[in-house]
Design an enzyme around this catalytic site. Structure first.
Site, mmCIF file in Angstrom:
data_model
loop_
_atom_site.group_PDB
_atom_site.id
_atom_site.type_symbol
_atom_site.label_atom_id
_atom_site.label_comp_id
_atom_site.label_asym_id
_atom_site.label_seq_id
_atom_site.Cartn_x
_atom_site.Cartn_y
_atom_site.Cartn_z
ATOM 1 N N LYS A 132 3.058 3.331 7.282
ATOM 2 C CA LYS A 132 3.976 2.248 6.883
ATOM 3 C C LYS A 132 5.065 2.800 5.960
ATOM 4 O O LYS A 132 6.229 2.383 6.046
ATOM 5 C CB LYS A 132 3.201 1.123 6.171
ATOM 6 C CG LYS A 132 2.266 0.331 7.053
ATOM 7 C CD LYS A 132 2.959 -0.449 8.170
ATOM 8 C CE LYS A 132 3.778 -1.614 7.687
ATOM 9 N NZ LYS A 132 4.291 -2.445 8.815
ATOM 10 N N TYR B 40 -2.968 4.716 7.253
ATOM 11 C CA TYR B 40 -2.220 3.466 7.487
ATOM 12 C C TYR B 40 -1.037 3.374 6.521
ATOM 13 O O TYR B 40 0.108 3.134 6.937
ATOM 14 C CB TYR B 40 -3.148 2.252 7.299
ATOM 15 C CG TYR B 40 -2.397 0.956 7.079
ATOM 16 C CD1 TYR B 40 -1.669 0.361 8.108
ATOM 17 C CD2 TYR B 40 -2.390 0.322 5.827
ATOM 18 C CE1 TYR B 40 -0.964 -0.817 7.910
ATOM 19 C CE2 TYR B 40 -1.695 -0.856 5.615
ATOM 20 C CZ TYR B 40 -0.979 -1.420 6.658
ATOM 21 O OH TYR B 40 -0.269 -2.584 6.454
ATOM 22 N N GLU C 35 0.822 -1.224 0.000
ATOM 23 C CA GLU C 35 0.000 0.000 0.000
ATOM 24 C C GLU C 35 0.850 1.266 0.000
ATOM 25 O O GLU C 35 0.342 2.346 -0.291
ATOM 26 C CB GLU C 35 -0.959 0.008 1.192
ATOM 27 C CG GLU C 35 -1.899 -1.173 1.152
ATOM 28 C CD GLU C 35 -3.175 -0.994 1.949
ATOM 29 O OE1 GLU C 35 -3.476 0.115 2.394
ATOM 30 O OE2 GLU C 35 -3.888 -1.992 2.095
HETATM 31 P P1 NAD Z 1 -2.433 -7.724 12.804
HETATM 32 O O1 NAD Z 1 -3.158 -6.461 13.049
HETATM 33 O O2 NAD Z 1 -3.176 -9.008 12.684
HETATM 34 O O3 NAD Z 1 -1.353 -7.946 13.983
HETATM 35 C C1 NAD Z 1 -0.546 -6.920 14.490
HETATM 36 C C2 NAD Z 1 0.077 -7.413 15.778
HETATM 37 O O4 NAD Z 1 0.940 -6.356 16.287
HETATM 38 C C3 NAD Z 1 -0.936 -7.717 16.888
HETATM 39 O O5 NAD Z 1 -0.610 -8.933 17.526
HETATM 40 C C4 NAD Z 1 -0.782 -6.544 17.855
HETATM 41 O O6 NAD Z 1 -1.095 -6.883 19.198
HETATM 42 C C5 NAD Z 1 0.686 -6.199 17.684
HETATM 43 N N1 NAD Z 1 1.002 -4.815 18.049
HETATM 44 C C6 NAD Z 1 0.328 -3.691 17.696
HETATM 45 N N2 NAD Z 1 0.924 -2.610 18.226
HETATM 46 C C7 NAD Z 1 2.014 -3.051 18.907
HETATM 47 C C8 NAD Z 1 3.042 -2.406 19.643
HETATM 48 N N3 NAD Z 1 3.052 -1.073 19.795
HETATM 49 N N4 NAD Z 1 4.006 -3.174 20.207
HETATM 50 C C9 NAD Z 1 3.987 -4.525 20.084
HETATM 51 N N5 NAD Z 1 3.034 -5.185 19.394
HETATM 52 C C10 NAD Z 1 2.059 -4.462 18.799
HETATM 53 O O7 NAD Z 1 -1.535 -7.452 11.525
HETATM 54 P P2 NAD Z 1 -1.088 -8.452 10.355
HETATM 55 O O8 NAD Z 1 -2.128 -8.475 9.321
HETATM 56 O O9 NAD Z 1 -0.609 -9.707 10.957
HETATM 57 O O10 NAD Z 1 0.148 -7.616 9.780
HETATM 58 C C11 NAD Z 1 1.454 -7.789 10.329
HETATM 59 C C12 NAD Z 1 2.406 -6.871 9.585
HETATM 60 O O11 NAD Z 1 2.392 -7.190 8.195
HETATM 61 C C13 NAD Z 1 2.040 -5.385 9.683
HETATM 62 O O12 NAD Z 1 3.213 -4.656 9.820
HETATM 63 C C14 NAD Z 1 1.375 -5.083 8.357
HETATM 64 O O13 NAD Z 1 1.565 -3.742 7.985
HETATM 65 C C15 NAD Z 1 2.102 -6.025 7.427
HETATM 66 N N6 NAD Z 1 1.355 -6.495 6.256
HETATM 67 C C16 NAD Z 1 0.092 -7.014 6.391
HETATM 68 C C17 NAD Z 1 -0.563 -7.495 5.267
HETATM 69 C C18 NAD Z 1 -1.956 -8.107 5.355
HETATM 70 O O14 NAD Z 1 -2.560 -8.371 4.330
HETATM 71 N N7 NAD Z 1 -2.481 -8.366 6.538
HETATM 72 C C19 NAD Z 1 0.044 -7.434 4.002
HETATM 73 C C20 NAD Z 1 1.334 -6.879 3.912
HETATM 74 C C21 NAD Z 1 1.979 -6.424 5.039
HETATM 75 O O1 DAU Z 2 -2.193 -4.737 0.499
HETATM 76 C C1 DAU Z 2 -1.721 -5.113 1.758
HETATM 77 C C2 DAU Z 2 -2.687 -4.632 2.815
HETATM 78 O O2 DAU Z 2 -3.830 -5.472 2.718
HETATM 79 C C3 DAU Z 2 -2.117 -4.677 4.231
HETATM 80 O O3 DAU Z 2 -1.043 -3.773 4.317
HETATM 81 C C4 DAU Z 2 -3.190 -4.302 5.259
HETATM 82 O O4 DAU Z 2 -2.667 -4.457 6.572
HETATM 83 C C5 DAU Z 2 -4.367 -5.244 5.080
HETATM 84 O O5 DAU Z 2 -5.404 -4.864 5.964
HETATM 85 C C6 DAU Z 2 -4.879 -5.201 3.631
HETATM 86 O O6 DAU Z 2 -5.453 -3.895 3.345
HETATM 87 P P1 DAU Z 2 -6.826 -3.750 2.507
HETATM 88 O O7 DAU Z 2 -7.435 -2.463 2.861
HETATM 89 O O8 DAU Z 2 -6.610 -4.056 1.066
HETATM 90 O O9 DAU Z 2 -7.624 -5.002 3.144
HETATM 91 P P2 DAU Z 2 -9.154 -5.164 3.625
HETATM 92 O O10 DAU Z 2 -9.344 -6.621 3.933
HETATM 93 O O11 DAU Z 2 -9.533 -4.179 4.656
HETATM 94 O O12 DAU Z 2 -9.968 -4.827 2.301
HETATM 95 C C7 DAU Z 2 -9.757 -5.543 1.086
HETATM 96 C C8 DAU Z 2 -10.647 -4.916 0.037
HETATM 97 O O13 DAU Z 2 -12.007 -5.190 0.374
HETATM 98 C C9 DAU Z 2 -10.537 -3.417 -0.049
HETATM 99 O O14 DAU Z 2 -10.671 -2.995 -1.414
HETATM 100 C C10 DAU Z 2 -11.718 -2.904 0.757
HETATM 101 C C11 DAU Z 2 -12.768 -3.979 0.533
HETATM 102 N N1 DAU Z 2 -13.713 -4.211 1.667
HETATM 103 C C12 DAU Z 2 -13.207 -4.420 2.909
HETATM 104 C C13 DAU Z 2 -14.046 -4.601 3.979
HETATM 105 C C14 DAU Z 2 -13.494 -4.821 5.372
HETATM 106 C C15 DAU Z 2 -15.079 -4.242 1.423
HETATM 107 O O15 DAU Z 2 -15.526 -4.081 0.267
HETATM 108 N N2 DAU Z 2 -15.906 -4.443 2.481
HETATM 109 C C16 DAU Z 2 -15.466 -4.601 3.755
HETATM 110 O O16 DAU Z 2 -16.307 -4.746 4.695
#
Ligand code: NAD
Ligand code: DAU
Length: 372
Positions: free
Chosen positions: A168, A164, A140
């Site tokens: 990042k 967000y 993102e």
């Molecule tokens: P998540 O929200 O499920 O988990 C985040 C974790 O970080 C939680 O366990 C929370 O308790 C902990 N945390 C939050 N603030 C903290 C702090 N100040 N100190 C210590 N721990 C803390 O997130 P996720 O989806 O597992 O994402 C993990 C990482 O990967 C993030 O950095 C996110 O930006 C990145 N990322 C996520 C995605 C995705 O699709 N979910 C994709 C690409 C990158």
């Molecule tokens: O691309 C990586 C990112 O993917 C990570 O960095 C973020 O931590 C992770 O949350 C995710 O971000 P998105 O915003 O893409 O994910 P989310 O699951 O929130 O939404 C995916 C898509 O679905 C987005 O286009 C918004 C849409 N959406 C999401 C929700 C929660 C809906 O249409 N309805 C919903 O209720």
């Protein structure tokens, strides 16, 4: 663990990707893991239950923004790597309240970098050589693509659009600066959307699975044509392990699933799987629950990732296809009702109410809300 096995300080290892990473690395006996997590609403110790008797996994409840705690953990456990997952991760929450995103994602990462630098500078030179700081980031940071744009590469300029994404992006810049300025051996990964077991149901895929099971509306933002590139979480974790062990210091690696789908396609696929697995459901076909709601502010249209660098340098490729990964994910949520109930508690209910109202409102009832 043998003397030769490394120790890693993993942050955010009770969240979705972090816990999948910790479970996978401990199963492979890759390292002794010190797991520092603040246990926000998104952190869940249940995710780590398989490790409760594992002497080589130590959970520490604390904040990456706490320099004394981080310094003490580094001094006491002498890790060869810091892997930073800790973050506020949900775009919609960042729109309501960006401050905590700046606090954890920017200030917290800065504190972690600073303590890691002090620790690393005082290591014997052979250990300095081996040390790595791996920062787990997102696609993102690159902003939004048009349909005919090439996918994001490691050289795409940063253009974050949500609070967000901006937080990042700032953290990525700090990591880069600590390498260029102080020589800290850093690595950055920028990954696309993950899905799979243990994901908190505020995110699209688990939200739709659980709403579908309960016969609740399936709220699609805007016209449902926004595109994400989906990657099964264990494929992301394998990529991170490779980057940590073989990535070139100071480099960035993009990670993606080569699975570009519109949100409507994703939700329709979930509905199809639910129809098959729950043929007696009163909510058939589940696609009848789809409801278009007000669009996300600043909603990025399309993400797509060019993975040539990690494929060519490190030989990484995703193992899971979207259809096999999605079916496995739906099955996981059906089989883990206890986990689901444990996360659908007070905070989650408050979030649903705040963000979606009692039930998602169809766009027809909203003013100027839909981009169709
Ligand atoms: P998540 O929200 O499920 O988990 C985040 C974790 O970080 C939680 O366990 C929370 O308790 C902990 N945390 C939050 N603030 C903290 C702090 N100040 N100190 C210590 N721990 C803390 O997130 P996720 O989806 O597992 O994402 C993990 C990482 O990967 C993030 O950095 C996110 O930006 C990145 N990322 C996520 C995605 C995705 O699709 N979910 C994709 C690409 C990158
Ligand atoms: O691309 C990586 C990112 O993917 C990570 O960095 C973020 O931590 C992770 O949350 C995710 O971000 P998105 O915003 O893409 O994910 P989310 O699951 O929130 O939404 C995916 C898509 O679905 C987005 O286009 C918004 C849409 N959406 C999401 C929700 C929660 C809906 O249409 N309805 C919903 O209720």
């Amino acid at each position: 663990m043998t003397e030769a096995s490394p120790t890693w300080l993993v942050t955010g290892g009770a969240g979705f990707i972090g816990s999948n990473f910790v479970l996978g690395r401990r199963a492979a006996k890759a390292a002794r893991i010190i797991n520092l997590d603040k246990l926000t609403y998104a952190g869940n110790l249940r995710n780590l239950e398989p490790l409760k008797d594992d002497p080589d996994h130590l959970f520490v409840h604390g904040d990456i923004s706490d320099p004394a705690l981080v310094a003490e953990l580094l001094e006491r456990h002498r890790p060869q790597a810091v892997v930073n997952f800790a973050a506020e991760s949900h775009v919609d929450r960042s729109i309501y309240g960006p401050q905590v995103f700046i606090q954890t994602n920017v200030v917290g990462t800065l504190q972690l970098l600073e303590e890691s630098r002090h620790y690393w500078e005082n290591l014997p030179s052979a250990d300095q050589e081996k040390f790595r700081f791996l920062h787990v980031s997102t696609d993102e940071v690159y902003g939004s693509l048009n349909l005919d744009d090439p996918p994001f590469s490691e050289t795409t300029p940063y253009a974050p659009n949500s609070p967000y994404a901006a937080s990042k992006a700032a953290s990525d810049h700090l990591v880069r600066a600590y390498h260029r300025t102080y020589g800290l051996p850093t690595l950055i990964t920028n990954c696309s959307n993950n899905y799979g077991p243990l994901q908190f149901p505020e995110k699209l895929i688990p939200l739709m699975i659980l709403n579908g099971l309960q016969g609740k509306p399936l709220p699609i933002y805007g016209d449902g044509k926004n595109i994400r590139d989906w990657l099964y979480v264990t494929d992301h974790c394998e990529a991170l392990a490779l980057v940590l062990q073989q990535g070139r210091v100071g480099e960035t690696y993009n990670i993606g699933g080569a699975s570009e789908l519109t949100n409507l396609e994703v939700v329709t696929a979930i509905c199809g799987i639910l129809d098959e697995l729950r043929p007696d459901s009163p909510f058939l076909p589940h696609s009848s629950l789809i409801t278009y709601v007000k669009d996300r502010l600043g909603h990025d249209r399309r993400y797509a990732i060019e993975t040539a660098k990690i494929a060519n340098e490190l030989g990484w490729r995703p193992r899971e296809s979207f259809s096999s990964g999605l079916a496995a994910t739906v099955r996981w949520y059906l089989a883990h009702r206890d986990w689901v109930e444990s996360v659908q508690t007070g905070e989650y209910q408050q979030w649903l109410k705040k963000h979606y109202g009692g039930a998602p409102q169809p766009t027809g009832t909203e003013r100027n809300s839909c981009i169709r």
